[in-house]
Design a protein around this motif. Structure first.
Motif, PDB file in Angstrom:
ATOM      1  N   LEU A 125      16.040   8.629  -3.488  1.00  0.00           N
ATOM      2  CA  LEU A 125      14.563   8.668  -2.686  1.00  0.00           C
ATOM      3  C   LEU A 125      13.851   7.226  -2.589  1.00  0.00           C
ATOM      4  CD1 LEU A 125      13.254  12.115  -3.136  1.00  0.00           C
ATOM      5  CD2 LEU A 125      14.610  11.464  -0.978  1.00  0.00           C
ATOM      6  N   TYR A 126      13.748   6.733  -3.940  1.00  0.00           N
ATOM      7  CA  TYR A 126      13.058   5.415  -4.299  1.00  0.00           C
ATOM      8  C   TYR A 126      13.716   4.310  -3.291  1.00  0.00           C
ATOM      9  CZ  TYR A 126      10.459   7.671  -7.992  1.00  0.00           C
ATOM     10  OH  TYR A 126       9.716   8.478  -8.746  1.00  0.00           O
ATOM     11  N   GLY A 127      15.182   4.524  -3.517  1.00  0.00           N
ATOM     12  CA  GLY A 127      15.999   3.386  -2.783  1.00  0.00           C
ATOM     13  C   GLY A 127      15.899   3.461  -1.355  1.00  0.00           C
ATOM     14  N   ALA A 128      15.810   4.649  -0.753  1.00  0.00           N
ATOM     15  CA  ALA A 128      15.516   4.982   0.788  1.00  0.00           C
ATOM     16  C   ALA A 128      14.177   4.426   1.051  1.00  0.00           C
ATOM     17  CB  ALA A 128      15.569   6.449   1.031  1.00  0.00           C
ATOM     18  N   LEU A 129      13.198   4.533   0.348  1.00  0.00           N
ATOM     19  CA  LEU A 129      11.905   3.547   0.575  1.00  0.00           C
ATOM     20  C   LEU A 129      11.712   2.287   0.441  1.00  0.00           C
ATOM     21  CD1 LEU A 129       9.474   6.183  -1.252  1.00  0.00           C
ATOM     22  CD2 LEU A 129       9.560   6.263   1.303  1.00  0.00           C
ATOM     23  N   ASP A 130      12.743   1.947  -0.583  1.00  0.00           N
ATOM     24  CA  ASP A 130      12.941   0.334  -0.738  1.00  0.00           C
ATOM     25  C   ASP A 130      13.415  -0.132   0.466  1.00  0.00           C
ATOM     26  OD1 ASP A 130      11.842   0.259  -3.015  1.00  0.00           O
ATOM     27  OD2 ASP A 130      13.524   0.272  -3.885  1.00  0.00           O
ATOM     28  N   ALA A 131      14.183   0.468   1.413  1.00  0.00           N
ATOM     29  CA  ALA A 131      14.955  -0.151   2.632  1.00  0.00           C
ATOM     30  C   ALA A 131      13.958  -0.353   3.756  1.00  0.00           C
ATOM     31  CB  ALA A 131      16.165   0.983   2.979  1.00  0.00           C
ATOM     32  N   PHE A 132      13.060   0.366   3.794  1.00  0.00           N
ATOM     33  CA  PHE A 132      11.953  -0.178   4.741  1.00  0.00           C
ATOM     34  C   PHE A 132      10.859  -1.210   3.897  1.00  0.00           C
ATOM     35  CE2 PHE A 132      13.857   3.961   5.840  1.00  0.00           C
ATOM     36  CZ  PHE A 132      14.109   3.835   6.973  1.00  0.00           C
ATOM     37  N   PHE A 133      10.529  -0.881   2.801  1.00  0.00           N
ATOM     38  CA  PHE A 133       9.676  -1.782   2.197  1.00  0.00           C
ATOM     39  C   PHE A 133       9.796  -3.101   1.888  1.00  0.00           C
ATOM     40  CE2 PHE A 133       7.857  -3.543  -1.663  1.00  0.00           C
ATOM     41  CZ  PHE A 133       6.671  -3.406  -1.571  1.00  0.00           C
ATOM     42  N   TRP A 134      11.094  -3.546   1.723  1.00  0.00           N
ATOM     43  CA  TRP A 134      11.644  -4.755   1.272  1.00  0.00           C
ATOM     44  C   TRP A 134      11.824  -5.607   2.666  1.00  0.00           C
ATOM     45  CZ3 TRP A 134      16.066  -4.720  -2.887  1.00  0.00           C
ATOM     46  CH2 TRP A 134      15.449  -4.271  -4.129  1.00  0.00           C
ATOM     47  N   PRO A 135      12.271  -5.321   3.718  1.00  0.00           N
ATOM     48  CA  PRO A 135      12.183  -6.132   4.991  1.00  0.00           C
ATOM     49  C   PRO A 135      10.799  -6.508   5.378  1.00  0.00           C
ATOM     50  CG  PRO A 135      14.020  -4.416   4.957  1.00  0.00           C
ATOM     51  CD  PRO A 135      13.025  -3.940   3.950  1.00  0.00           C
ATOM     52  N   ALA A 136      10.280  -5.374   5.455  1.00  0.00           N
ATOM     53  CA  ALA A 136       8.568  -5.716   5.632  1.00  0.00           C
ATOM     54  C   ALA A 136       7.983  -6.314   4.989  1.00  0.00           C
ATOM     55  CB  ALA A 136       8.099  -4.212   5.804  1.00  0.00           C
ATOM     56  N   ARG A 137       8.018  -6.361   3.464  1.00  0.00           N
ATOM     57  CA  ARG A 137       7.375  -7.116   2.542  1.00  0.00           C
ATOM     58  C   ARG A 137       7.749  -8.787   2.749  1.00  0.00           C
ATOM     59  NH1 ARG A 137       9.429  -7.184  -3.142  1.00  0.00           N
ATOM     60  NH2 ARG A 137      11.243  -8.323  -2.032  1.00  0.00           N
ATOM     61  N   ASP A 138       9.067  -8.935   2.823  1.00  0.00           N
ATOM     62  CA  ASP A 138       9.457 -10.323   2.834  1.00  0.00           C
ATOM     63  C   ASP A 138       9.261 -10.846   4.229  1.00  0.00           C
ATOM     64  OD1 ASP A 138      10.823  -9.797   0.451  1.00  0.00           O
ATOM     65  OD2 ASP A 138      12.711  -9.499   1.099  1.00  0.00           O
ATOM     66  N   ALA A 139       8.875 -10.068   5.333  1.00  0.00           N
ATOM     67  CA  ALA A 139       8.807 -10.596   6.726  1.00  0.00           C
ATOM     68  C   ALA A 139       7.354 -10.870   6.907  1.00  0.00           C
ATOM     69  CB  ALA A 139       9.573  -9.827   7.845  1.00  0.00           C
ATOM     70  N   VAL A 140       6.385 -10.300   6.161  1.00  0.00           N
ATOM     71  CA  VAL A 140       5.028 -10.298   6.429  1.00  0.00           C
ATOM     72  C   VAL A 140       4.414 -11.677   6.382  1.00  0.00           C
ATOM     73  CG1 VAL A 140       4.139  -9.613   4.198  1.00  0.00           C
ATOM     74  CG2 VAL A 140       2.812  -8.814   6.186  1.00  0.00           C
ATOM     75  N   LEU A 141       4.748 -12.578   5.371  1.00  0.00           N
ATOM     76  CA  LEU A 141       3.982 -13.805   5.467  1.00  0.00           C
ATOM     77  C   LEU A 141       4.100 -14.686   6.370  1.00  0.00           C
ATOM     78  CD1 LEU A 141       4.703 -14.478   1.557  1.00  0.00           C
ATOM     79  CD2 LEU A 141       2.722 -13.773   2.473  1.00  0.00           C
ATOM     80  N   PRO A 142       5.228 -14.859   7.148  1.00  0.00           N
ATOM     81  CA  PRO A 142       5.230 -15.897   8.380  1.00  0.00           C
ATOM     82  C   PRO A 142       4.209 -15.368   9.149  1.00  0.00           C
ATOM     83  CG  PRO A 142       7.517 -15.310   7.583  1.00  0.00           C
ATOM     84  CD  PRO A 142       6.551 -14.228   7.016  1.00  0.00           C
ATOM     85  N   GLY A 143       3.608 -14.171   9.404  1.00  0.00           N
ATOM     86  CA  GLY A 143       2.795 -13.919  10.615  1.00  0.00           C
ATOM     87  C   GLY A 143       1.485 -14.030  10.065  1.00  0.00           C
ATOM     88  N   ILE A 144       1.031 -14.343   8.668  1.00  0.00           N
ATOM     89  CA  ILE A 144      -0.411 -14.364   8.213  1.00  0.00           C
ATOM     90  C   ILE A 144      -0.587 -15.578   7.838  1.00  0.00           C
ATOM     91  CG2 ILE A 144      -0.425 -11.783   8.061  1.00  0.00           C
ATOM     92  CD1 ILE A 144       0.009 -12.031   5.112  1.00  0.00           C
ATOM     93  N   VAL A 145       0.636 -16.581   7.385  1.00  0.00           N
ATOM     94  CA  VAL A 145       0.083 -17.722   6.819  1.00  0.00           C
ATOM     95  C   VAL A 145       0.709 -18.999   7.644  1.00  0.00           C
ATOM     96  CG1 VAL A 145       0.083 -16.860   4.460  1.00  0.00           C
ATOM     97  CG2 VAL A 145       1.984 -17.902   5.316  1.00  0.00           C
ATOM     98  N   ARG A 146       0.144 -20.017   7.338  1.00  0.00           N
ATOM     99  CA  ARG A 146       0.760 -21.147   8.336  1.00  0.00           C
ATOM    100  C   ARG A 146       1.953 -21.783   7.821  1.00  0.00           C
ATOM    101  NH1 ARG A 146      -4.376 -25.306   7.919  1.00  0.00           N
ATOM    102  NH2 ARG A 146      -3.801 -25.071   5.479  1.00  0.00           N
ATOM    103  N   ASP A 147       2.805 -22.400   8.636  1.00  0.00           N
ATOM    104  CA  ASP A 147       4.148 -22.687   8.394  1.00  0.00           C
ATOM    105  C   ASP A 147       4.222 -23.924   6.991  1.00  0.00           C
ATOM    106  OD1 ASP A 147       7.012 -23.133   8.875  1.00  0.00           O
ATOM    107  OD2 ASP A 147       6.635 -25.133   9.637  1.00  0.00           O
ATOM    108  N   SER A 148       3.067 -24.758   7.043  1.00  0.00           N
ATOM    109  CA  SER A 148       2.878 -25.626   5.913  1.00  0.00           C
ATOM    110  C   SER A 148       2.587 -24.818   4.733  1.00  0.00           C
ATOM    111  CB  SER A 148       1.824 -26.530   6.459  1.00  0.00           C
ATOM    112  OG  SER A 148       0.542 -26.166   6.507  1.00  0.00           O
ATOM    113  N   ASP A 149       2.030 -23.686   4.673  1.00  0.00           N
ATOM    114  CA  ASP A 149       1.718 -23.013   3.442  1.00  0.00           C
ATOM    115  C   ASP A 149       2.873 -21.974   2.909  1.00  0.00           C
ATOM    116  OD1 ASP A 149      -0.666 -23.906   3.106  1.00  0.00           O
ATOM    117  OD2 ASP A 149      -1.539 -22.621   4.465  1.00  0.00           O
TER     118      ASP A 149
END
Length: 416
Positions: A125-149
């Motif tokens: 069950l933890y692994g199933a949750l990770d499958a949704f958590f990881w892509p979202a966690r890794d993709a969130v930064l480009p939407g909230i910080v500047r490219d130079s940062d």
């Protein structure tokens, strides 16, 4: 560098605040620190429960395989959803469900029903949750910080996340010495709930989707074609596939066995080794924050992974705790030195509307082979092959294969 690589560079939100005054970045940063502390404590407690309390160290591989299989099977779906929904919402929900599972684990432990097979089910069950958590966690930064940062933001996240992993095992070892397992797991559940609350306040841009992208299979197919068409992204996926096939199993299963067979055999010793690994990651992340690499990043990744293979081989023959901690420090340093530029390369060479899918595909290409790695090590252990053979053979093979790729593929040598 190919034209397709240039076309994949995203256009970032120019209105984002400077990094350390960016409220959204600070929220995700704080949540990551808290959650990594909680997960480090929980992981140490679960590992020690299997190895010492249940006394079935040979079955630890089943728990890890059970966590890996759903993570990989659902990772592509998680990537598509991360491109459809707000990433913060996905992160908060996955963390909240994990809180519920942790308290269910506490209840079973109190009833005396927590055995290796129940833990294997929880890992699934933890692994199933990770499958949704990881892509979202890794993709969130480009939407909230500047490219130079971005490179600095990735370095700060990786470095400070390891603060939890430095103190988590130490704190976990102390808690296991003073408290029952029920109290330790309850504490981790409370910490995860606090982290989920932080993420709930995250504000990020609305997800922009192009017309005609309503079908998940179509979006997934588009993401695969996009990643394979880019020499940089394709090379990254191959490198990490090799590395995780030959690294994850020996590291994840080997370190607890090195502790029980070669070293003191105490929970505190395992916590010291895990903390040394995290200190290495903090050190590497700090160096990359101050001196972010901008040149030959793909070649840097390949060389660092090759060196990690050599160090992994040496770790299987350590009988002195300070030396084992030193090698763990070097392994952690190496992980930071390849993960930070890897994240920056993917974020730089990927269109923002595809970044969730590309992140998930890269994770699938690497972590998809982790269950096989765990199974290989578990099978060798069941055949009474010692960890002193397994870790060197796997580590040196990894080094040779990655170096051969660097020699044969020009993209690896020349990509900045």
């Amino acid at each position: 560098m190919s034209a397709s690589a240039h076309l994949s560079a995203p256009v970032h939100d120019v209105t984002a605040a400077p990094l350390l005054r960016n409220r959204n970045f600070l929220l995700i940063w704080l949540a990551s620190i808290i959650c990594n502390l909680a997960l480090a404590i929980a992981m140490l407690a679960e590992t020690w429960y299997v190895v010492k309390t249940l006394g079935v160290k040979e079955d630890l591989g089943f728990v890890m395989i059970a966590g890996s299989v759903p993570r990989i099977a659902l990772m592509a779906v998680g990537g598509v959803i991360a491109d459809r929904m707000k990433r913060g919402r996905i992160i908060a929900v996955s963390m909240s469900v994990r809180v519920v599972l942790l308290f269910a684990l506490v209840a079973l432990l109190a009833l005396g029903d927590l055995n290796i097979w129940v833990l294997t089910g929880f890992a699934f069950l933890y692994g199933a949750l990770d499958a949704f958590f990881w892509p979202a966690r890794d993709a969130v930064l480009p939407g909230i910080v500047r490219d130079s940062d971005l490179t600095r933001a990735n370095s700060i996240m990786l470095t400070t996340n390891q603060i939890g992993l430095v103190f988590g095992p130490v704190l976990g070892g102390i808690l296991l010495a003073l408290l029952p397992y029920e109290a330790v797991f309850s504490l981790t559940g409370v910490l995860l709930a606090i982290g989920a609350a932080c993420v709930a306040f995250l504000k990020e841009p609305e997800v922009v989707r192009r017309r005609g992208e309503s079908r998940m299979l179509m979006e997934l197919k588009e993401g695969v074609k996009y990643a394979l068409a880019s020499p940089v992204l394709r090379s990254l996926m191959i490198i990490y596939a090799i590395a995780n096939l030959l690294f994850m199993g020996p590291l994840g299963l080997g370190i607890p066995i090195v502790v029980t067979d070669n070293l003191a055999g105490e929970a505190s010793t395992l916590s010291f080794l895990q903390s040394a690994f995290a200190v290495g990651m903090v050190t590497g992340g700090t160096l990359l924050t101050v001196y972010p690499p901008m040149k030959k990043r793909l070649l840097m990744i390949a060389l660092v992974i090759a060196l990690e293979g050599v160090v992994l081989g040496l770790q299987g023959h350590t009988h002195w705790t300070p030396l084992a901690m030193g090698l763990q420090f070097l392994l952690g340093l190496g992980v930071a030195a390849n993960n930070v530029p890897m994240m920056s390369l993917i974020q730089h060479y990927t269109d923002r509307d595809k970044i969730g899918r590309v992140m998930s595909l890269n994770t699938m290409a690497s972590m998809g082979l982790s269950p096989i790695s765990y199974a290989m090590v578990t099978a060798l252990l069941s055949l009474h092959v010692g960890i002193g053979w397994i870790m060197p053979v796997f580590g040196l093979t990894m080094a040779v294969l990655v170096l051969a790729m660097a020699v044969r593929i020009p993209t690896i040598r020349h990509t900045d």
